[in-house]
Design an enzyme around this catalytic site. Structure first.
Site, PDB file in Angstrom:
ATOM      1  N   SER A  72      11.745 -18.347   7.390  1.00 55.19           N
ATOM      2  CA  SER A  72      12.820 -17.846   8.189  1.00 55.19           C
ATOM      3  C   SER A  72      12.949 -16.113   8.776  1.00 55.19           C
ATOM      4  O   SER A  72      11.748 -15.959   8.143  1.00 55.19           O
ATOM      5  CB  SER A  72      14.006 -18.085   7.131  1.00 55.19           C
ATOM      6  OG  SER A  72      12.911 -17.084   6.236  1.00 55.19           O
ATOM      7  N   ASP A  83       4.646  -5.682   3.528  1.00 55.35           N
ATOM      8  CA  ASP A  83       3.104  -4.974   3.609  1.00 55.35           C
ATOM      9  C   ASP A  83       3.295  -3.643   3.551  1.00 55.35           C
ATOM     10  O   ASP A  83       2.113  -2.664   3.546  1.00 55.35           O
ATOM     11  CB  ASP A  83       2.730  -6.235   4.979  1.00 55.35           C
ATOM     12  CG  ASP A  83       2.066  -7.673   4.343  1.00 55.35           C
ATOM     13  OD1 ASP A  83       2.237  -7.853   3.577  1.00 55.35           O
ATOM     14  OD2 ASP A  83       2.271  -7.767   5.500  1.00 55.35           O
TER      15      ASP A  83
END
Length: 214
Positions: A72, A83
């Site tokens: 998605s 991150d």
């Protein structure tokens, strides 16, 4: 390391995207990171364990996304933001431990954020489904990095191991020696990625202005 290329299917449409398995793993990563940095100054061993757990989950979310066909756009963005925030927090932590080298860590922080932000925006301008789609890149390094998961994994792990060695003020011997080249390559990838992404933005502007003038 979730890939945002979406393969739509009835199973995907009938399942809430917020509850996709890789996205739930992404939420777990956030919780682990919050807990890790919450104890960073009081329990370095627990910090290392929690941060490493979050790093392992970064690999698992992509595997589960492919395994259950639950890719998605939200998952890809969640992965990217997590991150960047975790890397930024770790580099800020290092500026506290090594005040005399704060310029180096802040420089790495600026490089990481600017490189990935430009990459995501250039991906949007190029109408690509994923920022990892580098099949048409003129840079051999970027194609190698994004098209070979083991090489990408080595560079990502190398960067994390090197940062942890500095954060924990320990030397892991041969492990650190093996990790340092990966860390260096990761920074080089960030530099090349930033330049190629900026080129995409410039080409987009040039094409748009030339179309208006005709």
């Amino acid at each position: 390391m979730e890939d945002s290329t979406i393969e739509d299917s009835p199973k995907q449409r009938n399942w809430p995207i917020y509850l996709y398995i890789p996205n739930i793993i992404g939420y777990a990563r956030i919780i682990a990171n919050v807990a890790a940095f919450g104890v960073a100054f009081t329990n370095k061993k627990l910090f290392a364990i929690l941060y490493f757990a979050s790093f392992v989950c970064d690999e698992l979310d992509g595997r589960f996304a492919r395994m259950f066909n639950q890719k998605s756009t939200f998952g890809a963005v969640l992965d990217m933001v997590t991150d960047r925030v975790s890397t930024a927090a770790l580099l800020v932590l290092l500026t506290h431990f090594y005040k005399s080298h704060y310029g180096l860590f802040l420089g790495l922080l600026a490089l990481d954020i600017s490189s990935h932000w430009l990459q995501m925006f250039s991906t949007h301008l190029s109408s690509k489904a994923s920022h990892k789609d580098m099949g048409d890149s003129k840079s051999t390094l970027l194609r190698l990095y994004y098209q070979h998961r083991y090489f990408m994994g080595y560079c990502a792990i190398g960067a994390e191991v090197a940062r942890h060695a500095v954060a924990e003020r320990t030397v892991y011997g041969i492990v650190l020696v093996i990790a340092l080249p990966g860390c260096a390559i990761k920074q080089l990838v960030n530099l090349v990625q930033m330049k190629t992404a900026a080129d995409v933005c410039v080409r987009y502007d040039t094409h748009r202005y030339s179309s208006k003038s005709q």
